[in-house]
Design a protein around this motif. Structure first.
Motif, short mmCIF file in Angstrom:
data_model
loop_
_atom_site.label_atom_id
_atom_site.label_comp_id
_atom_site.label_asym_id
_atom_site.label_seq_id
_atom_site.Cartn_x
_atom_site.Cartn_y
_atom_site.Cartn_z
N TYR A 1 9.12 36.00 50.92
CA TYR A 1 10.37 35.39 50.45
C TYR A 1 11.19 34.81 51.61
CZ TYR A 1 9.80 36.92 45.64
OH TYR A 1 9.35 37.07 44.36
N GLN A 2 11.22 35.50 52.74
CA GLN A 2 11.96 34.99 53.89
C GLN A 2 11.38 33.64 54.34
OE1 GLN A 2 14.65 35.98 55.58
NE2 GLN A 2 14.50 34.58 57.33
N ASN B 1 11.56 45.87 47.09
CA ASN B 1 12.14 44.75 46.37
C ASN B 1 13.39 45.18 45.60
OD1 ASN B 1 12.00 41.96 45.19
ND2 ASN B 1 11.78 43.13 43.30
N THR C 1 21.53 42.83 47.83
CA THR C 1 21.99 41.45 47.69
C THR C 1 23.12 41.35 46.67
OG1 THR C 1 19.81 40.57 48.28
CG2 THR C 1 21.28 39.12 47.03
N THR C 2 22.94 42.02 45.54
CA THR C 2 23.97 42.00 44.49
C THR C 2 25.28 42.62 45.00
OG1 THR C 2 22.27 42.15 42.78
CG2 THR C 2 24.51 42.73 42.15
N ALA D 1 17.10 43.73 46.26
CA ALA D 1 17.86 43.09 45.19
C ALA D 1 19.20 43.76 44.98
CB ALA D 1 17.04 43.13 43.90
N THR E 1 20.86 37.11 50.36
CA THR E 1 19.44 37.45 50.19
C THR E 1 18.88 38.07 51.45
OG1 THR E 1 19.12 35.66 48.59
CG2 THR E 1 17.16 36.49 49.72
N SER F 1 11.46 31.12 50.70
CA SER F 1 12.75 30.86 50.03
C SER F 1 13.86 30.54 51.03
CB SER F 1 13.14 32.07 49.18
OG SER F 1 12.17 32.32 48.20
N SER G 1 24.16 32.19 49.04
CA SER G 1 23.05 32.93 48.43
C SER G 1 22.02 33.35 49.49
CB SER G 1 22.38 32.07 47.37
OG SER G 1 21.24 32.70 46.84
#
Length: 485
Positions: A301-302, A427, A434-435, A431, A450, A305, A446
């Motif tokens: 993802y790094q 994960n 991040t939230t 998550a 993240t 994304s 974002s």
């Protein structure tokens, strides 16, 4: 099914004259490599698969999940089948079924057909994976040679994880996502032709009963555990669906363990894991899988994304990890395994794995591949490379010939369980972090939130590995195998 198994042939000349050569290892590793490649090869093909078959966002994940859950849940059953009808026979059955399922999956006309084929792939993958390690320890009985062979075997499989990402990108870009499945067919032909000629025809034990109830309990329990950990990222830990899944996992797996007590021919005889060295060796395999797949998930993802790498470039970026792992498994580990006791070698390599996650704690949205990511890949690869074969050899140490299939399946299940837990747990941590970051920092981008989640996940991953290294050093008491001059 029996008709799919070619007739037995005499043992190869290399075995009759002394130590077996490298050709049996090539066949065994090729078979296992198919199952390993399919763990990662479809990751980079998912966008093309979704577009080509018109799949929804929620359905596309099952292209990967259907395979991994089926593989993890049926490994123990596959191991007992190997003990009952002979590991070479189950290897051939597994490879044949895997190839057929791959061909059907490649020809899929809709998402349901592909997901079903992937689940069947995982089922036959469990049968062939359960057979490979049994054949490995039965074919290579010399201690020094077995250490070298296990090192090369582990290096091949770990490199296969990264190779799957690269190969998936190349096949999807140059041909079609369907070739990510068709590629298994030529590999299967190599094994189907070579196995009857190069691998020993290990006798089966027809008196072993196949415990279907235990298979259902183990499969359902592992599926519930992995599903609960994975869904916690989107539903939160307190949701009824996640809590119910995790409670069901505890009940089902507890029932599985209870059913094995006092029964010598159950799916996983407890004598295999109650030995302190084999038991803690399997825990080390879980920790090793957790570290590797947790890092893979975060870095994928790094790179894609946040840093906007293509799928192919992402796979190529992870190649240094594969090279470092190959160096650790094939060169460093065999030398150290005959000089250092498993407790110190395993605990030290887990600490090195923890050190490999540390550079990722300093990731930012503006980070480049050099120096943090490359450093992390090399250190993590070396730690994984040494830990893998050492943990595998410790997990299979002094196992009874009658339990070789069950023990081999247990080690595979431990590795797969660790990989699934690592990906799902880290994960979920990322998550949640991040939230929380976005809730506090309303103006944050974002990408910033993240990457903050990624760094928190890496902190937790590092802490888990450091804590796990302590009991591994305390409870494993096996000595290093004696060296021959």
């Amino acid at each position: 099914m029996q008709a799919a198994v070619p007739p037995a042939s005499p043992a190869p000349a290399a075995e009759s004259q002394g130590k077996p050569g490298w050709w049996p290892l090539a066949v065994i590793a090729s078979a296992h490599l198919m199952a390993v490649l399919d763990t990662t090869i479809m990751f980079v093909a998912l966008p093309s698969v979704q577009h080509g078959l018109g799949m929804t966002v929620s359905a596309r994940q099952w292209v990967v999940t259907a395979y991994t859950l089926s593989l993890a849940g049926l490994l123990l059953l596959g191991g007992r089948l190997a003990d009952r009808i002979g590991a070479r026979n189950t290897l051939l059955i597994g490879v044949f079924g895997f190839a057929v399922a791959s061909a059907v999956g490649g020809a899929s006309v809709d998402g349901a057909m592909l997901i079903t084929a992937r689940a069947v792939q995982g089922a036959f993958g469990a049968v062939l994976v359960s057979s490979t390690k049994s054949l490995l320890v039965s074919t290579y009985t010399d201690g020094d040679q077995r250490a070298r062979v296990i090192g090369v075997f582990t290096a091949t499989l770990t490199a296969g994880l990264a190779l799957g990402l690269v190969l998936g990108g190349v096949l999807t870009s140059e041909l079609s996502w369907r070739w990510c499945l068709y590629v298994n067919v030529p590999l299967a032909l190599v094994v189907l032709i070579g196995a009857p000629r190069l691998l020993p025809a290990l006798p089966g034990r027809p008196e072993i009963k196949i415990d279907v109830i235990s298979a259902v309990l183990a499969t359902a329990g592992m599926v519930a555990l992995i599903y609960g950990l994975g869904e916690a990222a989107s539903l939160s830990w307190g949701s009824g669906q996640v809590a119910g899944s995790l409670i069901a996992a505890v009940v089902l797996l507890g029932g599985f363990v209870a059913r094995q007590v006092g029964k010598p021919n159950r799916l996983l005889p407890l004598r295999v894991v109650t030995d302190r060295n084999r038991g803690w060796g399997m825990i080390a395999l879980i920790v090793n899988g957790l570290s590797t797949f947790g890092m893979f998930l975060i870095l994928t993802y790094q790179l894609q994304s946040v840093m906007h790498y293509s799928a192919l470039r992402t796979g190529l970026a992870i190649v240094p990890f594969a090279l470092a792992t190959a160096l650790g498994s094939a060169v460093i580990a065999p030398r150290l395994m005959t000089r250092i006791s498993p407790r110190w070698l395993l605990s030290a390599s887990v600490v090195v794995e923890a050190a490999g996650l540390v550079p990722l704690i300093w990731l930012t949205p503006g980070s480049h591949y050099l120096p943090l990511i490359l450093t992390a890949l090399i250190i993590e690869g070396l730690g994984t490379g040494v830990a893998g074969p050492t943990a595998l050899a410790t997990s299979l140490r002094a196992v009874l010939p009658a339990d070789a299939g069950a023990a081999g399946a247990g080690t595979s299940a431990a590795s797969q369980l660790g990989a699934s837990i690592g990906a799902a747990l880290l994960n979920t941590i990322a998550a949640a972090a991040t939230t929380s970051y976005l809730a506090i920092h309303h103006t944050a981008s974002s990408a910033t939130a993240t990457v903050h989640g990624f760094t928190i996940a890496m902190i937790w991953g590092t802490a888990i590995l450091l804590v796990a290294a302590v009991p591994i050093a305390i409870f494993i008491n096996a000595k290093a195998p004696a060296r021959r001059r």
